[in-house]
Design an enzyme around this catalytic site. Structure first.
Site, PDB file in Angstrom:
ATOM      1  N   GLU A 272      -1.159  -1.269  -6.039  1.00 52.24           N
ATOM      2  CA  GLU A 272      -2.377  -0.713  -6.611  1.00 52.24           C
ATOM      3  C   GLU A 272      -1.981  -0.045  -7.926  1.00 52.24           C
ATOM      4  OE1 GLU A 272      -3.402   2.571  -3.729  1.00 52.24           O
ATOM      5  OE2 GLU A 272      -1.611   1.664  -2.881  1.00 52.24           O
TER       6      GLU A 272
ATOM      7  N   CYS B 127     -12.831 -10.664   6.425  1.00 53.73           N
ATOM      8  CA  CYS B 127     -14.159 -11.208   6.110  1.00 53.73           C
ATOM      9  C   CYS B 127     -14.780 -10.625   4.839  1.00 53.73           C
ATOM     10  CB  CYS B 127     -15.104 -10.977   7.293  1.00 53.73           C
ATOM     11  SG  CYS B 127     -15.518  -9.242   7.538  1.00 53.73           S
TER      12      CYS B 127
ATOM     13  N   CYS C 165     -13.175  -4.121  12.411  1.00 54.15           N
ATOM     14  CA  CYS C 165     -14.333  -4.720  11.745  1.00 54.15           C
ATOM     15  C   CYS C 165     -15.208  -5.453  12.761  1.00 54.15           C
ATOM     16  CB  CYS C 165     -13.846  -5.690  10.671  1.00 54.15           C
ATOM     17  SG  CYS C 165     -15.174  -6.517   9.785  1.00 54.15           S
TER      18      CYS C 165
ATOM     19  N   ASP D 243      -3.433   0.784   6.731  1.00 57.00           N
ATOM     20  CA  ASP D 243      -2.637   0.564   5.513  1.00 57.00           C
ATOM     21  C   ASP D 243      -2.242  -0.899   5.342  1.00 57.00           C
ATOM     22  OD1 ASP D 243      -2.796   3.294   5.066  1.00 57.00           O
ATOM     23  OD2 ASP D 243      -0.953   3.701   6.171  1.00 57.00           O
TER      24      ASP D 243
ATOM     25  N   ASP E 298       0.851  -1.172   0.000  1.00 57.45           N
ATOM     26  CA  ASP E 298       0.000   0.000   0.000  1.00 57.45           C
ATOM     27  C   ASP E 298       0.889   1.224   0.000  1.00 57.45           C
ATOM     28  OD1 ASP E 298      -2.690   1.263   0.351  1.00 57.45           O
ATOM     29  OD2 ASP E 298      -1.681   2.049   2.133  1.00 57.45           O
TER      30      ASP E 298
HETATM   31 ZN   LIG Z   1     -14.067  -8.287   8.964  1.00 58.96          ZN
END
Ligand SMILES: [Zn+2]
Length: 388
Positions: free
Chosen positions: A293, A348, A363, A372, A209
């Site tokens: 990227e 996930c 999350c 990052d 990243d």
């Molecule tokens: Zn997650």
């Protein structure tokens, strides 16, 4: 097997052009060290050569000092080198030492002098070249020829065919061979020039990243920042830019400030490039697959100010250097669409919306990571998907 030795000795580069420094980007200097097992007679020859070289070194140093005391100028490398044939006339033992080994002694002293003057110039503590006692003179060098490897033996001119333990084959072109005694053991050191070719395969993979505050963060969690030196220059650049804008439109002072600004820009560009070269080499050496990227994908650059710092942060150079180095090393570079790589949970797949200011990815699945690093893992995963 016989290894053909390089034609151009390291110490002779002064005689030739300066192309070496330009080539340095592609060529890599490597040294290989192998243990030698000389017979009693061969060991005696090695010690004889070493002692002859040491005495010559001290003699040349004494002559340089005397010349300086008498005439106020030191002797040059070429002047001293030219005395070698004559010396052989009145010191017949020198004929039993390979002539290039003797020449390299002259070179050694000259290098010691150059280092001394460099230290004086830079204001460091400058030790004058010293006379060498036996304990401080433990090697001599064949700078170009007079040696070759054949099977399990190293042939040395005027010394013999010495058994060598080649635990691996030197790569590239052997430039010099240095014989060294350390703690009663004998070694041969080969200095080789290796062209960057295919590297041995690596199954290590990495996603990268590219960041603004950090230069990059890898999926392994490594953070690589811009070097201190570069950051200092960049601060200076900002100051200079303000200075220029304060000056009157048409004035000598402004012209001068503009010139200084241009020079600083160039310096920073060079520093960025050097740094990008160093980091890209490191990545290519370590990883078999490198994922970035895709910087060309529009939409990633949301506004003009961000776009400018992206251009400035040296990403383009980095990606470009990694790409071509990877190509010649037989490594793989994959660029992926960066869409949502920083929002998606790498654990996930859930989208966790966060502004640029939020540095931690957290999350509902329980996964917490540096923002990052999470992005870098996503980049790697996307790359793996795209090639499978
Ligand atoms: Zn997650």
């Amino acid at each position: 097997m016989r290894t053909v030795c390089g034609l151009r000795p390291k110490w002779a580069s002064r005689d030739e052009d300066d192309n070496r420094s330009k080539e340095r980007g592609r060529l890599m200097q490597r040294t290989y060290k192998f243990r030698l097992y000389p017979t009693k007679g061969e060991a005696e020859n090695i010690h004889f050569t070493l002692e002859r070289c040491r005495l010559l070194y001290n003699r040349l140093l004494a002559e340089r000092i005397a010349a300086y005391e008498q005439s106020g100028r030191s002797l040059t490398y070429y002047e001293q080198k030219a005395t070698l044939p004559e010396r052989k006339q009145y010191i017949p033992e020198l004929k039993n030492v390979h002539s290039q080994v003797l020449q390299q002694v002259v070179e050694r002293l000259d290098i010691a002098y150059q280092a001394f003057f460099r230290r004086v110039k830079s204001g460091e503590k400058a030790g004058f070249p010293r006379f060498k006692p036996e304990s401080r003179y433990n090697s001599f060098t064949y700078p170009q020829s007079g040696f070759s490897i054949a099977g399990k033996h190293l042939w040395l001119s005027k010394i013999g065919n010495i058994r060598i333990r080649l635990h691996r084959q030197p790569q590239g072109t052997i430039k010099t061979c240095t014989i060294m005694i350390k703690n009663g053991k004998y070694y041969a050191c080969f200095s080789c020039e290796v062209e960057h070719g295919p590297l041995p395969a690596s199954d290590k993979q990495v996603g990268i990243d590219l960041g603004l505050s950090k230069l990059m963060v890898t999926s392994d969690g490594e953070r690589i920042e811009s070097p201190q030196l570069l950051r200092k220059s960049e601060e200076k650049l900002k100051r200079k830019q303000r200075e220029v804008s304060r000056k009157k439109r048409v004035s000598n002072r402004r012209r001068k400030a503009v010139r200084e600004l241009a020079r600083l820009h160039e310096k920073i560009t060079n520093q960025r490039r050097d740094y990008a070269h160093k980091q890209s080499r490191r990545l290519v050496n370590e990883y078999g697959l490198i994922a970035f990227e895709d910087l060309n994908i529009q939409g990633m650059i949301q506004n003009h100010r961000l776009a400018k710092s992206i251009a400035d942060s040296g990403w383009n150079g980095l990606v470009q250097f990694v790409t071509y180095k990877a190509e010649s090393a037989g490594r793989r570079v994959v660029q992926v669409n960066p869409y949502r790589t920083s929002q998606r949970c790498s654990n996930c797949g859930e989208i966790v919306k966060k502004s640029l200011a939020v540095r931690i990815h957290q999350c509902s699945c329980g996964y917490i990571a540096d923002r990052d690093e999470n992005a870098a893992i996503n980049i790697l995963q996307l790359a793996l998907q795209s090639i499978s």
